[in-house]
Structure formats: structure tokens, C-alpha cells
Motif scaffolding. Structure first.
Motif, mmCIF file in Angstrom:
data_model
loop_
_atom_site.group_PDB
_atom_site.id
_atom_site.type_symbol
_atom_site.label_atom_id
_atom_site.label_comp_id
_atom_site.label_asym_id
_atom_site.label_seq_id
_atom_site.Cartn_x
_atom_site.Cartn_y
_atom_site.Cartn_z
ATOM 1 N N ALA A 52 -27.895 -13.183 25.249
ATOM 2 C CA ALA A 52 -28.406 -11.814 25.207
ATOM 3 C C ALA A 52 -27.279 -10.820 24.954
ATOM 4 O O ALA A 52 -27.446 -9.859 24.189
ATOM 5 C CB ALA A 52 -29.120 -11.479 26.505
ATOM 6 N N LYS A 53 -26.126 -11.051 25.563
ATOM 7 C CA LYS A 53 -24.990 -10.150 25.332
ATOM 8 C C LYS A 53 -24.540 -10.193 23.873
ATOM 9 O O LYS A 53 -24.245 -9.165 23.272
ATOM 10 C CB LYS A 53 -23.823 -10.532 26.245
ATOM 11 N N ARG A 54 -24.480 -11.420 23.311
ATOM 12 C CA ARG A 54 -24.075 -11.536 21.910
ATOM 13 C C ARG A 54 -25.097 -10.892 20.978
ATOM 14 O O ARG A 54 -24.740 -10.251 19.991
ATOM 15 C CB ARG A 54 -23.871 -13.004 21.534
ATOM 16 N N LEU A 55 -26.383 -11.065 21.307
ATOM 17 C CA LEU A 55 -27.423 -10.486 20.451
ATOM 18 C C LEU A 55 -27.411 -8.966 20.494
ATOM 19 O O LEU A 55 -27.631 -8.315 19.472
ATOM 20 C CB LEU A 55 -28.800 -10.999 20.867
ATOM 21 N N MET A 56 -27.183 -8.401 21.668
ATOM 22 C CA MET A 56 -27.239 -6.951 21.783
ATOM 23 C C MET A 56 -26.059 -6.270 21.094
ATOM 24 O O MET A 56 -26.075 -5.069 20.873
ATOM 25 C CB MET A 56 -27.319 -6.518 23.252
ATOM 26 N N LYS A 57 -25.033 -7.037 20.754
ATOM 27 C CA LYS A 57 -23.912 -6.466 20.009
ATOM 28 C C LYS A 57 -24.205 -6.399 18.512
ATOM 29 O O LYS A 57 -23.500 -5.731 17.770
ATOM 30 C CB LYS A 57 -22.646 -7.280 20.257
ATOM 31 N N SER A 58 -25.253 -7.086 18.066
ATOM 32 C CA SER A 58 -25.560 -7.085 16.640
ATOM 33 C C SER A 58 -26.355 -5.834 16.268
ATOM 34 O O SER A 58 -27.083 -5.270 17.077
ATOM 35 C CB SER A 58 -26.347 -8.340 16.260
ATOM 36 N N ASP A 59 -26.174 -5.417 15.043
ATOM 37 C CA ASP A 59 -26.878 -4.218 14.551
ATOM 38 C C ASP A 59 -28.387 -4.429 14.521
ATOM 39 O O ASP A 59 -29.150 -3.531 14.862
ATOM 40 C CB ASP A 59 -26.392 -3.855 13.148
ATOM 41 N N MET A 60 -28.812 -5.630 14.110
ATOM 42 C CA MET A 60 -30.243 -5.885 14.015
ATOM 43 C C MET A 60 -30.917 -5.766 15.379
ATOM 44 O O MET A 60 -31.997 -5.180 15.493
ATOM 45 C CB MET A 60 -30.534 -7.259 13.424
ATOM 46 N N ALA A 61 -30.293 -6.303 16.405
ATOM 47 C CA ALA A 61 -30.908 -6.257 17.737
ATOM 48 C C ALA A 61 -31.033 -4.828 18.238
ATOM 49 O O ALA A 61 -32.061 -4.456 18.823
ATOM 50 C CB ALA A 61 -30.097 -7.093 18.712
ATOM 51 N N THR A 62 -30.020 -4.019 18.005
ATOM 52 C CA THR A 62 -30.117 -2.630 18.461
ATOM 53 C C THR A 62 -31.173 -1.864 17.665
ATOM 54 O O THR A 62 -31.897 -1.054 18.240
ATOM 55 C CB THR A 62 -28.750 -1.925 18.358
ATOM 56 N N ASP A 63 -31.269 -2.132 16.370
ATOM 57 C CA ASP A 63 -32.318 -1.481 15.569
ATOM 58 C C ASP A 63 -33.705 -1.916 16.021
ATOM 59 O O ASP A 63 -34.628 -1.100 16.132
ATOM 60 C CB ASP A 63 -32.138 -1.801 14.083
ATOM 61 N N MET A 64 -33.848 -3.218 16.297
ATOM 62 C CA MET A 64 -35.149 -3.720 16.751
ATOM 63 C C MET A 64 -35.502 -3.167 18.130
ATOM 64 O O MET A 64 -36.656 -2.810 18.387
ATOM 65 C CB MET A 64 -35.153 -5.244 16.764
ATOM 66 N N ALA A 65 -34.520 -3.097 19.022
ATOM 67 C CA ALA A 65 -34.780 -2.572 20.366
ATOM 68 C C ALA A 65 -35.168 -1.097 20.302
ATOM 69 O O ALA A 65 -36.113 -0.658 20.982
ATOM 70 C CB ALA A 65 -33.554 -2.767 21.252
ATOM 71 N N ALA A 66 -34.469 -0.335 19.483
ATOM 72 C CA ALA A 66 -34.799 1.089 19.337
ATOM 73 C C ALA A 66 -36.195 1.251 18.740
ATOM 74 O O ALA A 66 -36.981 2.096 19.193
ATOM 75 C CB ALA A 66 -33.756 1.766 18.461
ATOM 76 N N GLY A 67 -36.497 0.427 17.739
ATOM 77 C CA GLY A 67 -37.828 0.490 17.142
ATOM 78 C C GLY A 67 -38.923 0.093 18.114
ATOM 79 O O GLY A 67 -39.996 0.692 18.154
ATOM 80 N N ALA A 68 -38.640 -0.920 18.943
ATOM 81 C CA ALA A 68 -39.630 -1.370 19.921
ATOM 82 C C ALA A 68 -39.903 -0.296 20.967
ATOM 83 O O ALA A 68 -41.052 -0.060 21.351
ATOM 84 C CB ALA A 68 -39.150 -2.656 20.591
ATOM 85 N N VAL A 69 -38.851 0.364 21.422
ATOM 86 C CA VAL A 69 -39.040 1.437 22.414
ATOM 87 C C VAL A 69 -39.830 2.585 21.801
ATOM 88 O O VAL A 69 -40.779 3.102 22.406
ATOM 89 C CB VAL A 69 -37.674 1.922 22.952
ATOM 90 N N GLY A 70 -39.440 2.993 20.593
ATOM 91 C CA GLY A 70 -40.167 4.079 19.931
ATOM 92 C C GLY A 70 -41.614 3.723 19.669
ATOM 93 O O GLY A 70 -42.526 4.529 19.906
ATOM 94 N N GLY A 71 -41.848 2.512 19.190
ATOM 95 C CA GLY A 71 -43.221 2.084 18.927
ATOM 96 C C GLY A 71 -44.051 1.993 20.186
ATOM 97 O O GLY A 71 -45.235 2.341 20.207
ATOM 98 N N ALA A 72 -43.436 1.537 21.276
ATOM 99 C CA ALA A 72 -44.164 1.437 22.541
ATOM 100 C C ALA A 72 -44.539 2.814 23.070
ATOM 101 O O ALA A 72 -45.648 3.023 23.574
ATOM 102 C CB ALA A 72 -43.318 0.683 23.569
ATOM 103 N N VAL A 73 -43.621 3.761 22.942
ATOM 104 C CA VAL A 73 -43.901 5.122 23.423
ATOM 105 C C VAL A 73 -45.021 5.757 22.610
ATOM 106 O O VAL A 73 -45.956 6.344 23.164
ATOM 107 C CB VAL A 73 -42.613 5.982 23.368
ATOM 108 N N ILE A 74 -44.926 5.607 21.301
ATOM 109 C CA ILE A 74 -45.942 6.224 20.444
ATOM 110 C C ILE A 74 -47.307 5.563 20.647
ATOM 111 O O ILE A 74 -48.335 6.235 20.776
ATOM 112 C CB ILE A 74 -45.521 6.159 18.962
ATOM 113 N N ALA A 75 -47.336 4.224 20.692
ATOM 114 C CA ALA A 75 -48.619 3.519 20.776
ATOM 115 C C ALA A 75 -49.236 3.570 22.162
ATOM 116 O O ALA A 75 -50.430 3.286 22.312
ATOM 117 C CB ALA A 75 -48.434 2.071 20.350
ATOM 118 N N SER A 76 -48.462 3.935 23.172
ATOM 119 C CA SER A 76 -49.046 3.959 24.520
ATOM 120 C C SER A 76 -50.083 5.063 24.679
ATOM 121 O O SER A 76 -50.938 4.990 25.555
ATOM 122 C CB SER A 76 -47.944 4.110 25.572
#
Length: 103
Positions: A52-76
Motif C-alpha cells: 500500500a505504501k508503494r502504491l500510494m507513491k505512484s501517480d496513478m494511485a493518487t489520481d485514482m484515490a482523488a477521483g474516488a473521493v470526488g466521485g463518492a462525494v458527488i454521487a452520495s
């Protein structure tokens, strides 16, 4: 001599019936397995933490996490979609954004 060997000797000498021997042997082997689980669990959790630490250092993981949070907030606030669906869609959008990013 360990407990399993003691059980086998008692069974061979006729002190334990076949059924009693099988029940006690089953109990002892399951107790041995229970004693070994924390080792396996702790090593598995440390490996998962490292991954998890290695994944969170990657650009893709941070973009996906940011997108997931934004999508969850909007869709809630949308009754049919819900938070989980929004997070999945948002993570997909974040991954797409990462793939189409100019490097």
C-alpha cells in the motif's frame, strides 16, 4: 515426546478408543494451526502495508484515490447511484486521467 506422540502411544496401548483418539488428535492439530496463525497474519499484514505504501507513491494511485473521493462525494447526494458507485466511477476517471496525461 510431544502430545501427539503421547496420544498415539495411549491409543496403541488401548487406553483410547478409535473415536476418542481421532477427536483428540483433531483438537490438537487444530490448536497447533491456531497457534501458527498470528505469525502468518502479521507477515501478511506487513506485506500488505508495504504494498500500500508503494502504491500510494505512484501517480496513478493518487489520481485514482482523488477521483474516488470526488466521485463518492458527488454521487452520495444522488439517490440511485450511491457512494460506492460514485467511488468506482471516480477511480476510473482518475485512472483515465492518469493514462491520458502528457508525460
Amino acid at each position: 515426546m510431544n502430545k501427539i506422540d503421547e496420544l498415539r502411544n495411549a491409543h496403541a496401548q488401548g487406553f483410547l478408543s478409535d473415536e476418542d483418539f481421532a477427536n483428540r488428535l483433531s483438537f490438537l492439530t487444530s490448536a497447533d494451526n491456531r497457534n501458527q496463525q498470528p505469525e502468518n497474519t502479521s507477515s501478511l499484514s506487513s506485506e500488505a502495508t508495504d504494498l500500500a505504501k508503494r502504491l500510494m507513491k505512484s501517480d496513478m494511485a493518487t489520481d485514482m484515490a482523488a477521483g474516488a473521493v470526488g466521485g463518492a462525494v458527488i454521487a452520495s447526494v444522488i439517490p440511485i447511484l450511491g457512494t460506492g458507485t460514485g467511488a468506482i466511477v471516480g477511480a476510473a476517471v482518475g485512472a483515465f486521467k492518469n493514462f491520458t496525461k502528457s508525460r
